[in-house]
Design an enzyme around this catalytic site. Structure first.
Site, PDB file in Angstrom:
ATOM      1  N   HIS A 153       0.823  -1.215   0.000  1.00  0.00           N
ATOM      2  CA  HIS A 153       0.000   0.000   0.000  1.00  0.00           C
ATOM      3  C   HIS A 153       0.857   1.265   0.000  1.00  0.00           C
ATOM      4  O   HIS A 153       0.383   2.345  -0.327  1.00  0.00           O
ATOM      5  CB  HIS A 153      -0.928  -0.003   1.216  1.00  0.00           C
ATOM      6  CG  HIS A 153      -2.227   0.690   0.982  1.00  0.00           C
ATOM      7  ND1 HIS A 153      -2.354   1.790   0.155  1.00  0.00           N
ATOM      8  CD2 HIS A 153      -3.483   0.456   1.462  1.00  0.00           C
ATOM      9  CE1 HIS A 153      -3.612   2.196   0.143  1.00  0.00           C
ATOM     10  NE2 HIS A 153      -4.315   1.397   0.918  1.00  0.00           N
ATOM     11  N   GLY A 158      -5.800   1.357  -4.051  1.00  0.00           N
ATOM     12  CA  GLY A 158      -6.679   0.347  -4.642  1.00  0.00           C
ATOM     13  C   GLY A 158      -6.981   0.592  -6.106  1.00  0.00           C
ATOM     14  O   GLY A 158      -6.998  -0.352  -6.912  1.00  0.00           O
ATOM     15  N   THR A 266     -25.076   9.736  -3.159  1.00  0.00           N
ATOM     16  CA  THR A 266     -24.561   8.702  -4.055  1.00  0.00           C
ATOM     17  C   THR A 266     -24.812   7.317  -3.475  1.00  0.00           C
ATOM     18  O   THR A 266     -25.209   7.161  -2.311  1.00  0.00           O
ATOM     19  CB  THR A 266     -23.053   8.886  -4.263  1.00  0.00           C
ATOM     20  OG1 THR A 266     -22.391   8.703  -3.006  1.00  0.00           O
ATOM     21  CG2 THR A 266     -22.737  10.275  -4.810  1.00  0.00           C
ATOM     22  N   ASP A 395     -10.016  -9.340 -17.767  1.00  0.00           N
ATOM     23  CA  ASP A 395     -10.225 -10.501 -18.642  1.00  0.00           C
ATOM     24  C   ASP A 395      -8.890 -10.862 -19.289  1.00  0.00           C
ATOM     25  O   ASP A 395      -8.387 -10.147 -20.153  1.00  0.00           O
ATOM     26  CB  ASP A 395     -11.274 -10.167 -19.701  1.00  0.00           C
ATOM     27  CG  ASP A 395     -11.511 -11.303 -20.686  1.00  0.00           C
ATOM     28  OD1 ASP A 395     -10.857 -12.364 -20.551  1.00  0.00           O
ATOM     29  OD2 ASP A 395     -12.342 -11.125 -21.591  1.00  0.00           O
TER      30      ASP A 395
END
Length: 468
Positions: A153, A158, A266, A395
């Site tokens: 980190h 992230g 939100t 993918d």
């Protein structure tokens, strides 16, 4: 039982820049260990697919672009670090198991799952020797795959990790990266402005102060309740349930529309407020118990000038809401907690963030700002939003992941909000609480969405308590 087939240190395919990269203060305050984690699960693939070779070859290619990740941390003064770009590589394990994906249920990171699917790493070794990225790919007997990615980190947040994995997958498919997919490693715009005494004086330091403690507790270690047994839950909200929560958050108790700063709340603000509220209900603390919510805000768009979306460092800022009474969080409508979150988010202006970074720069030792393994714990929650990360674009040539689970959680009160599946509007909440509260949290969590239709006396009791 997991069998490790191979363990390789993968290095960049081609020569990369050497030397040192200075880290920003936002990098410096992050936990030392590989705490940015994503678990990617894939449906069964054909047996003749050379998935391990594909992953290894494309990983060596993506490291040419993400060359700092192939380096190592080096200590400098004040317990700070810099990155030595030396192309020593990242760790990749290939494993197999006779188990099927179904044997792991919802893949909640329990001790058993961590033992099997999470890469083992010896943190007793010097930090200067740690690879900054560790990966394990495990094939199940059913043909399914689990790709677990853990990053330091200190080097990547992230969003940067999810972008790295998506770009890695794109190269694995034989495609080229676009200009906006080439990572930016320069931290210059996030370094101290040179007048720390002036800017730091404007900073209220709320993000780094001790959060509310349990009533009667004066010692933070006691308040953290670090010895309490905890359990983990993974809860999925359908698109319809998310919409209902947002509707509730944007209505006051009279049913009139309530728009904070002229904008509807939100998905993150509504769901995070719901988590905070349910935790308060489940814990059954004194009504006058102070509580607050911590979160990590993506500040790329809040700086002036804005950071580009391909910035490959930590552009997240720790923030606390204003402390409230548990009674107020529970008995007021959902808009109350949502508004507390919105108010904290609105504080994050360019001036506020830069004054905070200048405050960090004045500290002789930043180690006290790191929260490595620390539990915020009861009476607070720490809710991380991952909803806008492109995790389902990973993918590698055998289809999108069926589900992506963030991290493994060790801290009481910690939660992640992420997309439940690709494109269906669902939301996944991964949460750890003290074991004695976890079932109550689950019970309260979903009835809060559909309590009007429920005949369960417990739900009706909650309705009366929370005024839903």
């Amino acid at each position: 039982m997991i069998t490790i087939i191979s363990s390789d240190m993968v290095v960049p395919r081609y020569p990369t820049p050497m030397g040192y990269i200075s880290l920003s203060e936002l990098d410096q305050i992050q936990p030392h260990r590989h705490s940015t984690t994503f678990v990617y699960l894939y449906k069964p693939i054909q047996k003749n697919t050379h998935f391990a070779e594909i992953l290894r070859n494309s990983l060596s290619l993506i490291l040419v672009h993400y060359y700092p990740v192939a380096g190592r941390l080096q200590r400098i003064k004040g317990e700070r670090f810099e990155i030595e770009c030396n192309a020593e590589g990242v760790q990749l394990w290939e494993a197999k198991t006779e188990s099927k994906m179904a044997d792991y249920g919802d893949f909640a990171p329990t001790e058993a799952v961590m033992r099997d699917l999470y890469p083992r790493f010896d943190y007793n070794t010097p930090i200067e020797t740690w690879p900054l990225l560790i990966v394990q790919v495990t094939r199940f007997s059913c043909g399914g795959l689990c790709l677990l990615v853990r990053a330091s980190h200190v080097v990547l947040d992230g969003l940067a990790v999810s972008q790295l994995v998506c770009s890695w997958a794109k190269l694995a498919r034989g495609e080229y990266l676009g200009k906006d997919e080439i990572p930016l490693h320069d931290r210059t715009s996030l370094l101290s402005c040179g007048e720390p005494g002036v800017m730091a004086s404007r900073f209220d330091q709320r993000p780094f102060k001790t959060p509310p403690l349990m009533l009667g507790c004066s010692d933070a270690r006691v308040a953290e309740q670090i010895n309490e047994e905890t359990s983990l839950a993974i809860l999925k909200f359908t698109k319809e349930q998310v919409q209902q929560l947002k509707k509730k958050a944007n209505e006051n108790s009279c049913g009139d529309q309530k728009l904070a700063q002229g904008r509807p709340y939100t998905t993150y603000e509504a769901v995070a407020a719901h988590i905070w509220r349910c935790a308060c209900v489940a814990r059954q603390n004194d009504s006058h118990q102070p509580t607050a919510m911590r979160f990590m805000a993506n500040i790329r768009s809040k700086l002036n000038p804005q950071l580009p979306s391909n910035y490959a460092g930590n552009a997240i800022f720790p923030m606390w809401t204003e402390a409230c009474l548990s009674e107020d969080i529970i008995r007021n409508p959902l808009s109350f907690a949502s508004n507390k979150i919105r108010e904290a988010i609105e504080k994050l202006t360019d001036e506020y963030i830069r004054s905070a970074m200048d405050f960090m720069a004045t500290l002789e030792n930043v180690d006290r700002l790191r929260r490595d393994g620390r539990s915020w714990g009861n009476p607070n929650v720490d809710v991380v939003g991952l909803l806008n990360m492109p995790v389902y674009d990973a993918d590698f040539g055998w289809g999108r992941p069926t589900i992506v689970i963030p991290g493994y959680l060790l801290q009481d009160g910690k939660a992640f909000i992420s997309a439940g599946s690709f494109g269906d509007g669902s939301v996944l909440v991964t949460l750890r609480l003290q074991t004695k509260f976890i079932e109550a949290f689950k019970k309260f969590c979903f009835p809060l969405v559909t309590v009007k239709e429920s005949k369960d006396p417990a739900d009706q009791s909650l309705k009366a308590q929370a005024r839903l």
